[in-house]
Design a protein around this motif. Structure first.
Motif, PDB file in Angstrom:
ATOM      1  N   THR A   1       0.823  -1.225   0.000  1.00 46.41           N
ATOM      2  CA  THR A   1       0.000   0.000   0.000  1.00 46.41           C
ATOM      3  C   THR A   1       0.851   1.266   0.000  1.00 46.41           C
ATOM      4  N   SER A   2       2.107   1.179  -0.441  1.00 49.02           N
ATOM      5  CA  SER A   2       3.014   2.324  -0.373  1.00 49.02           C
ATOM      6  C   SER A   2       3.320   2.944  -1.723  1.00 49.02           C
ATOM      7  N   SER A   3       2.555   2.603  -2.733  1.00 45.05           N
ATOM      8  CA  SER A   3       2.777   3.235  -4.022  1.00 45.05           C
ATOM      9  C   SER A   3       1.984   4.540  -4.096  1.00 45.05           C
ATOM     10  N   ARG A   4       2.048   5.192  -5.227  1.00 43.17           N
ATOM     11  CA  ARG A   4       1.275   6.407  -5.478  1.00 43.17           C
ATOM     12  C   ARG A   4       0.362   6.184  -6.679  1.00 43.17           C
ATOM     13  N   PRO A   5      -0.803   6.820  -6.682  1.00 41.69           N
ATOM     14  CA  PRO A   5      -1.671   6.718  -7.857  1.00 41.69           C
ATOM     15  C   PRO A   5      -0.977   7.315  -9.079  1.00 41.69           C
ATOM     16  N   PHE A   6      -1.191   6.714 -10.217  1.00 38.94           N
ATOM     17  CA  PHE A   6      -0.661   7.283 -11.457  1.00 38.94           C
ATOM     18  C   PHE A   6      -1.379   8.591 -11.743  1.00 38.94           C
ATOM     19  N   PHE A   7      -0.585   9.633 -12.033  1.00 40.47           N
ATOM     20  CA  PHE A   7      -1.148  10.954 -12.276  1.00 40.47           C
ATOM     21  C   PHE A   7      -0.587  11.453 -13.602  1.00 40.47           C
ATOM     22  N   TYR A   8      -1.406  11.478 -14.608  1.00 38.94           N
ATOM     23  CA  TYR A   8      -0.926  11.717 -15.960  1.00 38.94           C
ATOM     24  C   TYR A   8      -0.268  13.085 -16.119  1.00 38.94           C
ATOM     25  N   VAL A   9      -0.841  14.130 -15.534  1.00 38.05           N
ATOM     26  CA  VAL A   9      -0.240  15.457 -15.695  1.00 38.05           C
ATOM     27  C   VAL A   9       1.138  15.510 -15.042  1.00 38.05           C
ATOM     28  N   ASN A  10       1.334  14.748 -13.963  1.00 44.59           N
ATOM     29  CA  ASN A  10       2.653  14.695 -13.350  1.00 44.59           C
ATOM     30  C   ASN A  10       3.659  14.008 -14.268  1.00 44.59           C
ATOM     31  N   GLU A  11       3.198  13.004 -14.996  1.00 43.41           N
ATOM     32  CA  GLU A  11       4.075  12.347 -15.967  1.00 43.41           C
ATOM     33  C   GLU A  11       4.482  13.322 -17.063  1.00 43.41           C
TER      34      GLU A  11
ATOM     35  N   ALA B   1       3.082  27.465  -7.620  1.00 44.42           N
ATOM     36  CA  ALA B   1       1.681  27.876  -7.773  1.00 44.42           C
ATOM     37  C   ALA B   1       1.097  27.308  -9.066  1.00 44.42           C
ATOM     38  N   GLU B   2       1.878  27.333 -10.136  1.00 45.92           N
ATOM     39  CA  GLU B   2       1.396  26.782 -11.405  1.00 45.92           C
ATOM     40  C   GLU B   2       1.224  25.266 -11.314  1.00 45.92           C
ATOM     41  N   PHE B   3       2.167  24.616 -10.651  1.00 40.29           N
ATOM     42  CA  PHE B   3       2.083  23.167 -10.505  1.00 40.29           C
ATOM     43  C   PHE B   3       0.869  22.776  -9.658  1.00 40.29           C
ATOM     44  N   ASP B   4       0.605  23.536  -8.592  1.00 37.76           N
ATOM     45  CA  ASP B   4      -0.545  23.256  -7.733  1.00 37.76           C
ATOM     46  C   ASP B   4      -1.857  23.335  -8.507  1.00 37.76           C
TER      47      ASP B   4
ATOM     48  N   PRO C   1      -5.704  22.015 -24.247  1.00 34.90           N
ATOM     49  CA  PRO C   1      -4.890  23.125 -23.715  1.00 34.90           C
ATOM     50  C   PRO C   1      -4.177  22.762 -22.425  1.00 34.90           C
ATOM     51  N   TRP C   2      -4.720  21.834 -21.643  1.00 36.87           N
ATOM     52  CA  TRP C   2      -4.080  21.430 -20.402  1.00 36.87           C
ATOM     53  C   TRP C   2      -2.736  20.745 -20.668  1.00 36.87           C
ATOM     54  N   LYS C   3      -2.599  20.093 -21.816  1.00 36.36           N
ATOM     55  CA  LYS C   3      -1.315  19.492 -22.165  1.00 36.36           C
ATOM     56  C   LYS C   3      -0.271  20.577 -22.452  1.00 36.36           C
ATOM     57  N   ARG C   4      -0.707  21.660 -23.112  1.00 30.80           N
ATOM     58  CA  ARG C   4       0.224  22.751 -23.409  1.00 30.80           C
ATOM     59  C   ARG C   4       0.665  23.448 -22.122  1.00 30.80           C
ATOM     60  N   ILE C   5      -0.250  23.585 -21.172  1.00 29.11           N
ATOM     61  CA  ILE C   5       0.095  24.191 -19.882  1.00 29.11           C
ATOM     62  C   ILE C   5       1.115  23.323 -19.154  1.00 29.11           C
ATOM     63  N   CYS C   6       0.906  22.010 -19.171  1.00 27.06           N
ATOM     64  CA  CYS C   6       1.852  21.094 -18.517  1.00 27.06           C
ATOM     65  C   CYS C   6       3.247  21.204 -19.147  1.00 27.06           C
ATOM     66  N   LYS C   7       3.298  21.335 -20.471  1.00 27.66           N
ATOM     67  CA  LYS C   7       4.594  21.454 -21.147  1.00 27.66           C
ATOM     68  C   LYS C   7       5.297  22.743 -20.714  1.00 27.66           C
ATOM     69  N   ALA C   8       4.544  23.831 -20.579  1.00 32.53           N
ATOM     70  CA  ALA C   8       5.141  25.105 -20.156  1.00 32.53           C
ATOM     71  C   ALA C   8       5.652  25.019 -18.718  1.00 32.53           C
ATOM     72  N   ILE C   9       4.901  24.356 -17.852  1.00 34.70           N
ATOM     73  CA  ILE C   9       5.341  24.197 -16.464  1.00 34.70           C
ATOM     74  C   ILE C   9       6.597  23.338 -16.404  1.00 34.70           C
ATOM     75  N   ARG C  10       6.648  22.299 -17.220  1.00 35.82           N
ATOM     76  CA  ARG C  10       7.842  21.443 -17.251  1.00 35.82           C
ATOM     77  C   ARG C  10       9.088  22.262 -17.605  1.00 35.82           C
ATOM     78  N   THR C  11       8.960  23.127 -18.601  1.00 37.35           N
ATOM     79  CA  THR C  11      10.093  23.972 -18.990  1.00 37.35           C
ATOM     80  C   THR C  11      10.503  24.893 -17.851  1.00 37.35           C
ATOM     81  N   GLN C  12       9.528  25.493 -17.214  1.00 34.00           N
ATOM     82  CA  GLN C  12       9.788  26.416 -16.109  1.00 34.00           C
ATOM     83  C   GLN C  12      10.430  25.695 -14.922  1.00 34.00           C
ATOM     84  N   GLN C  13       9.898  24.531 -14.588  1.00 31.83           N
ATOM     85  CA  GLN C  13      10.447  23.740 -13.481  1.00 31.83           C
ATOM     86  C   GLN C  13      11.903  23.345 -13.744  1.00 31.83           C
ATOM     87  N   ARG C  14      12.149  22.789 -14.915  1.00 32.47           N
ATOM     88  CA  ARG C  14      13.481  22.279 -15.202  1.00 32.47           C
ATOM     89  C   ARG C  14      14.521  23.390 -15.215  1.00 32.47           C
TER      90      ARG C  14
END
Length: 521
Positions: free
Chosen positions: A96-106, A201-204, A230-243
């Motif tokens: 019971t120690s795994s995490r749910p798969f979360f597509y936007v996090n991927e 804040a964007e990731f939240d 559009p949510w996929k494009r937002i995730c891509k922008a956050i990924r760039t900002q995070q990295r």
């Protein structure tokens, strides 16, 4: 095969498909009870999108301390009892120690962050590294920077009390930046802190229910082209900002190590043992960032809640201050060892945790195999929520649980009624359970106790006044992150001591200030 058999086969296939689809969204026989489901959707339409813990607590009263929801073909199980949590998440932690798969996090981190990573060898290596540098013994060496930052917080509140929320955010982030990367951030603006909070804040936003379609529950939705998502494009922008931020921090740490300007920070130890932990550069960058994200939010939200609770309860504030004055006096500042001699302040700290839990549902777990809990079976791939909010407001455990009252912890260790079986209760339940309990709990606890003492020793926290009526504003403790207050030094002598201690603290900051430019650009 005769063509005459095709209609028969098609009819059989159609019946099979209908029967199969009829089961989607329905609750299996061995699952815990829960609200009625709809075909295909299950409980999707009534799944809350904000303050989920409140609706979960209502369902717990109707269906029990372990209940289930169906979201399409997937299962959600909610635990609202310490004994059930201990059995499910501690005793059966292997499954019971795994995490749910979360597509936007991927999409954003490729599942490289320790907090969201699924259970497995990579996560175990990350966890071992976190334990090595964040154990109770290891955290002792971080106390000087925590104390120096705590003096800086008092100084900031003394000089600019109207910006107290910003000062708390700066304190919490600068401590973690110093501990992890060896970087002190003296200001909120024009430092890594501003960039970090913007990214967070964007990731939240993308983590909140409703941001994206329920891809985890209906996987076919992940194939929607980006031009229609559009949510996929937002995730891509956050990924760039995070990295950009995460790997800039890693680059600076490595550069300082090469230049011989080490200061004993967290990531230096991890980089030294990179081969031992089997970390590639990708894991290194996200490892430090994951600890940074987890440690900052916990402390800042708690300290805001602490201030809100003492503002809303002046008699409680006065009693805690009287105890501090008796133990510490007015001739010196608090020391870390003083906390153990302040039982009422300890009770106050616990009551804030109970009444305003930083993570009311913790971070959800997931099962990697079927698991039996009592008479129920939790299927493989289920999401498990630990509802600390419901436990903390449970009338079977606490007298008047909806009243803020530290006195309950003066009567018993866990603040419960005298006849409650507390064998499954833990003081660190606020940090999660099982193998996923927060690795930074020792660091966070030190920050909390240091500042609880310092703030009440130094200041009076008063309700803000309405500019039009002159009346004191009331604080909703169920939303203690958004309020105004007046902060006044308790004496001129204490104000002078704060200024003097801030000057002394500068010598600690020098070890961190000289390593990098103060801006992230």
């Amino acid at each position: 095969m005769s063509y005459s058999l095709f209609p028969t086969l098609l009819a059989v296939l159609s019946v099979w498909l209908v029967l199969r689809l009829r089961k989607v969204g329905s609750r299996e026989r061995d699952l815990p009870p829960g609200p009625p489901t709809l075909p295909l959707l299950g409980n999707l339409l009534e799944f809350p999108t904000s303050k989920i813990y409140i609706q979960f607590s209502k369902w717990a009263k109707s269906y029990g301390d372990i209940f289930s929801l169906k979201i399409g073909p997937t299962t959600v199980v909610v635990l609202s009892d310490p004994k059930i949590i201990r059995e499910c998440l501690d005793v059966h932690g292997a499954t019971t120690s795994s995490r749910p798969f979360f597509y936007v996090n991927e999409l954003i981190s490729n599942n490289c962050e320790i907090g969201f990573m699924e259970y497995g060898p990579t996560w175990r290596n990350l966890r071992r590294a976190a334990h090595d540098v964040l154990s109770a013994e290891a955290c002792v060496k971080y106390i000087p920077i925590q104390r120096a930052e705590a003096f800086r917080l008092m100084y900031d509140l003394l000089e600019r009390p109207q910006q107290f929320t910003t000062h708390i955010y700066r304190y919490a982030a600068s401590v973690i930046f110093s501990v992890i990367y060896g970087i002190h951030c003296p200001e909120f603006e024009n430092t890594f802190i501003r960039e970090f909070y913007d990214v967070t804040a964007e990731f939240d936003k993308v983590l909140k229910p409703g941001f994206a379609p329920p891809v985890e529950w209906f996987p076919i939705l992940r194939h929607i082209p980006e031009r229609w998502a559009p949510w996929k494009r937002i995730c891509k922008a956050i990924r760039t900002q995070q990295r950009k931020l995460f790997f800039t921090l890693l680059d600076l740490c490595e550069e300082n190590m090469k230049n011989g300007t080490r200061n004993g920070c967290f990531m230096e130890s991890v980089i030294d043992r990179q081969a031992e932990y089997s970390f590639d550069r990708e894991l290194l960058g996200y490892f430090g960032a994951g600890i940074l994200e987890g440690g900052t939010d916990t402390t800042s939200v708690y300290l805001q809640s602490f201030v809100g609770c003492v503002v809303a309860n002046p008699a409680i504030q006065a009693r805690a201050q009287a105890e501090i004055d008796h133990v510490i006096g007015s001739k010196r500042c608090p020391e870390p060892d003083d906390f153990e001699h302040l039982p009422y302040l300890q009770a106050l700290v616990k009551e804030v945790h109970r009444y305003c839990p930083v993570t009311p549902l913790a971070v959800p777990h997931a099962t990697i195999a079927d698991e039996r809990i009592g008479n129920y079976v939790i299927p493989k791939g289920s999401t498990i929520f630990m509802n600390t909010w419901a436990i903390n407001r449970h009338e079977d455990y606490y007298d008047n649980p909806h009243i803020f009252d530290p006195e309950r912890y003066m009567q018993s260790e866990f603040g419960t009624k005298p006849d409650v079986d507390t064998s499954a209760f833990r003081n660190d339940m606020i940090f999660g359970a099982g193998r996923r309990i927060c690795p930074g709990k020792h660091l966070a606890s030190t920050s909390i106790t240091l500042n609880a003492m310092n703030l009440l020793w130094a200041f009076n926290f008063l309700p803000a006044k309405d500019l039009h009526t002159g009346e004191q504003k009331k604080i909703d403790l169920n939303d203690a992150e958004d309020f105004d207050c007046e902060i006044v030094p308790r004496s001129a002598e204490k104000a002078d001591m704060i200024r003097a201690q801030f000057v002394v603290a500068k010598s600690t900051f020098e070890l961190f200030d000289r390593r990098v430019p103060v801006t992230a650009s």
